[in-house]
Design an enzyme around this catalytic site. Sequence first.
Site, PDB file in Angstrom:
ATOM      1  N   GLY A 239       0.775  -1.231   0.000  1.00  0.00           N
ATOM      2  CA  GLY A 239       0.000   0.000   0.000  1.00  0.00           C
ATOM      3  C   GLY A 239       0.805   1.280   0.000  1.00  0.00           C
ATOM      4  O   GLY A 239       0.231   2.373  -0.033  1.00  0.00           O
ATOM      5  N   GLU A 274       4.535  -6.413   1.626  1.00  0.00           N
ATOM      6  CA  GLU A 274       3.985  -6.788   0.316  1.00  0.00           C
ATOM      7  C   GLU A 274       3.801  -5.575  -0.596  1.00  0.00           C
ATOM      8  O   GLU A 274       2.689  -5.284  -1.042  1.00  0.00           O
ATOM      9  CB  GLU A 274       2.615  -7.463   0.503  1.00  0.00           C
ATOM     10  N   PRO A 275       4.851  -4.844  -0.913  1.00  0.00           N
ATOM     11  CA  PRO A 275       4.666  -3.661  -1.761  1.00  0.00           C
ATOM     12  C   PRO A 275       4.465  -4.033  -3.228  1.00  0.00           C
ATOM     13  O   PRO A 275       5.145  -4.912  -3.757  1.00  0.00           O
ATOM     14  CB  PRO A 275       5.985  -2.892  -1.588  1.00  0.00           C
ATOM     15  N   GLY A 276       3.533  -3.364  -3.878  1.00  0.00           N
ATOM     16  CA  GLY A 276       3.324  -3.564  -5.312  1.00  0.00           C
ATOM     17  C   GLY A 276       3.597  -2.262  -6.034  1.00  0.00           C
ATOM     18  O   GLY A 276       4.632  -2.060  -6.667  1.00  0.00           O
ATOM     19  N   ARG A 313      -6.950   3.185 -15.014  1.00  0.00           N
ATOM     20  CA  ARG A 313      -6.981   3.935 -13.752  1.00  0.00           C
ATOM     21  C   ARG A 313      -7.747   5.268 -13.836  1.00  0.00           C
ATOM     22  O   ARG A 313      -8.529   5.562 -12.944  1.00  0.00           O
ATOM     23  CB  ARG A 313      -5.560   4.153 -13.220  1.00  0.00           C
ATOM     24  N   TYR A 317     -10.773   5.125 -11.260  1.00  0.00           N
ATOM     25  CA  TYR A 317     -10.611   5.844  -9.983  1.00  0.00           C
ATOM     26  C   TYR A 317     -10.509   7.341 -10.164  1.00  0.00           C
ATOM     27  O   TYR A 317     -10.095   8.033  -9.235  1.00  0.00           O
ATOM     28  CB  TYR A 317      -9.298   5.447  -9.289  1.00  0.00           C
ATOM     29  N   CYS A 343     -15.459   3.448 -27.332  1.00  0.00           N
ATOM     30  CA  CYS A 343     -16.774   4.079 -27.349  1.00  0.00           C
ATOM     31  C   CYS A 343     -17.384   4.156 -25.955  1.00  0.00           C
ATOM     32  O   CYS A 343     -18.344   3.439 -25.639  1.00  0.00           O
ATOM     33  CB  CYS A 343     -17.686   3.322 -28.306  1.00  0.00           C
ATOM     34  N   GLU A 344     -16.808   4.963 -25.108  1.00  0.00           N
ATOM     35  CA  GLU A 344     -17.314   5.215 -23.753  1.00  0.00           C
ATOM     36  C   GLU A 344     -16.886   6.643 -23.409  1.00  0.00           C
ATOM     37  O   GLU A 344     -15.742   7.023 -23.678  1.00  0.00           O
ATOM     38  CB  GLU A 344     -16.620   4.304 -22.712  1.00  0.00           C
ATOM     39  N   TYR A 371      -0.676  -1.328 -11.855  1.00  0.00           N
ATOM     40  CA  TYR A 371      -2.113  -1.344 -12.109  1.00  0.00           C
ATOM     41  C   TYR A 371      -2.421  -0.654 -13.435  1.00  0.00           C
ATOM     42  O   TYR A 371      -3.416   0.059 -13.569  1.00  0.00           O
ATOM     43  CB  TYR A 371      -2.887  -0.705 -10.936  1.00  0.00           C
TER      44      TYR A 371
HETATM   45  C1  LIG Z   1      -2.806  -5.397  -3.733  1.00  0.00           C
HETATM   46  C2  LIG Z   1      -2.194  -5.941  -2.520  1.00  0.00           C
HETATM   47  C3  LIG Z   1      -0.916  -5.544  -2.131  1.00  0.00           C
HETATM   48  C4  LIG Z   1      -0.125  -4.490  -2.854  1.00  0.00           C
HETATM   49  O1  LIG Z   1      -0.695  -3.239  -2.749  1.00  0.00           O
HETATM   50  P1  LIG Z   1       0.094  -1.963  -3.309  1.00  0.00           P
HETATM   51  O2  LIG Z   1      -0.787  -0.828  -3.013  1.00  0.00           O
HETATM   52  O3  LIG Z   1       0.294  -2.180  -4.764  1.00  0.00           O
HETATM   53  O4  LIG Z   1       1.393  -1.900  -2.583  1.00  0.00           O
HETATM   54  C5  LIG Z   1      -0.361  -6.134  -1.025  1.00  0.00           C
HETATM   55  N1  LIG Z   1      -1.032  -7.083  -0.323  1.00  0.00           N
HETATM   56  C6  LIG Z   1      -2.271  -7.475  -0.661  1.00  0.00           C
HETATM   57  C7  LIG Z   1      -2.943  -8.508   0.142  1.00  0.00           C
HETATM   58  C8  LIG Z   1      -2.898  -6.918  -1.767  1.00  0.00           C
HETATM   59  O5  LIG Z   1      -4.135  -7.309  -2.084  1.00  0.00           O
END
Ligand SMILES: *Cc1c(COP(=O)(O)O)cnc(C)c1O
Length: 415
Positions: A239, A274-276, A313, A317, A343-344, A371
């Site tokens: 997150g 868990e960074p994405g 995105r 959002y 077409c939206e 994303y």
């Molecule tokens: C999506 C997700 C993440 C990553 O979130 P980011 O905002 O991309 O860092 C980590 N853990 C879980 C369980 C998720 O669903």
Amino acid sequence: MTAFHRQAGSLMSEQVALSSLAEAHGTPLYVYSRSAIEQAWKEFADALQSRPHLICYAVKANSNLAILDTLVRLGSGFDIVSGGELKRVLAAGGQPGKIVFSGVGKGEGEMAAALEAGIRCFNVESDSELSRLAEVAAAHGVIAPVSLRINPDVDARTHPYISTGLKENKFGIGMDDAMASYRRGAELASLDIRGIDCHIGSQLTQLEPYADAVRLLIDMVDRLSAEGIALSHIDVGGGQGISYQQSDESLDIAGWARCIMAAIGDRKLEIIVEPGRYVVGQAGVLLTRVEYLKSNADRHFAVVDAAMNDLLRPALYSAWQAIEPVETLPREARMYDVVGPVCESADFLGKQRNLSIAEKDLLCIRSSGAYAFAMSSNYNTRARAAEVMVDGGESFLVRAREDIDSLFANEFLLP
Ligand SMILES: *Cc1c(COP(=O)(O)O)cnc(C)c1O
């Protein structure tokens, strides 16, 4: 970060001109900087180095094999949310012992595949899932490693669609029920209760929600320990937010880590994170070419060849991402809505942007590593974009542009 910068008016990715990539591969085109991904990942490694930890990149942010490969080479772990993502991580050479499996709806087949691979931990999100996992593990004659995902009911102060840690959200086990779930889990012979986790939302730019969530989890760790249920890790989720516009600041990872570690104190817990978005978000751009400039009433539109199917995105959002011309050219400046061919009316990439552009010019949409491609679709029977990874002065095609025939190759005419 120098991953994307201007040189003599031309936008570059590392040492490669973005215009040359668009020329070679066509548009729309995703371009990723390998060094930007590595730098962002290393911020976590540096910040957590004083404690046992595991960085599990959240695969759903961008699951291209070359990105996973880049992270495997750094020693990364992975957070997966499906059996499909498990396959990708294994195909990229990821170590099963560094994979955690999140998600509210894991199927039995997915559980079995993950048990067979020998993953590090299942992040279990409900009592029913706990029972189901115990059954599947027993049927396979193995013991499933388990963490319970707690829903700490803290406000992540982000967009409602990406807020996951409030009690009205579908995620995790409520604070009031979690102790009972732990006691049940501890009695199931085919489960090994190892940890506790949470993930309160995405694009967080403030520390307080993390501090609040981790304090609540730690309090539970202590209560469990008093009952003889000893946990060995705490997974604080992902997150971590990035800066999409100058007015919002990205989360300071060193400060974030200090705050997490302070809440954990001297307890002997491995930290999983868990960074994405933070790892890949700023490392990618989307290149698109202006097809037409048009005006309706007092609105000017730049119709480009990328659309909401390539980058969802903004439509989903109302997300704001910077858009700029790849080459600095002498053009008249105007306020444009940058829109795609789909077409939206929701098919826009940016609204009211001051741009100096002409038809056929190349635009760069920044902060498109996370994303972005991962949420792309074939809506309007549009082939998904190609993806390129830049590494220093070199570039590699890491996903070929889809071929239209393949889009309906699995469909059948009636007899
Ligand atoms: C999506 C997700 C993440 C990553 O979130 P980011 O905002 O991309 O860092 C980590 N853990 C879980 C369980 C998720 O669903």
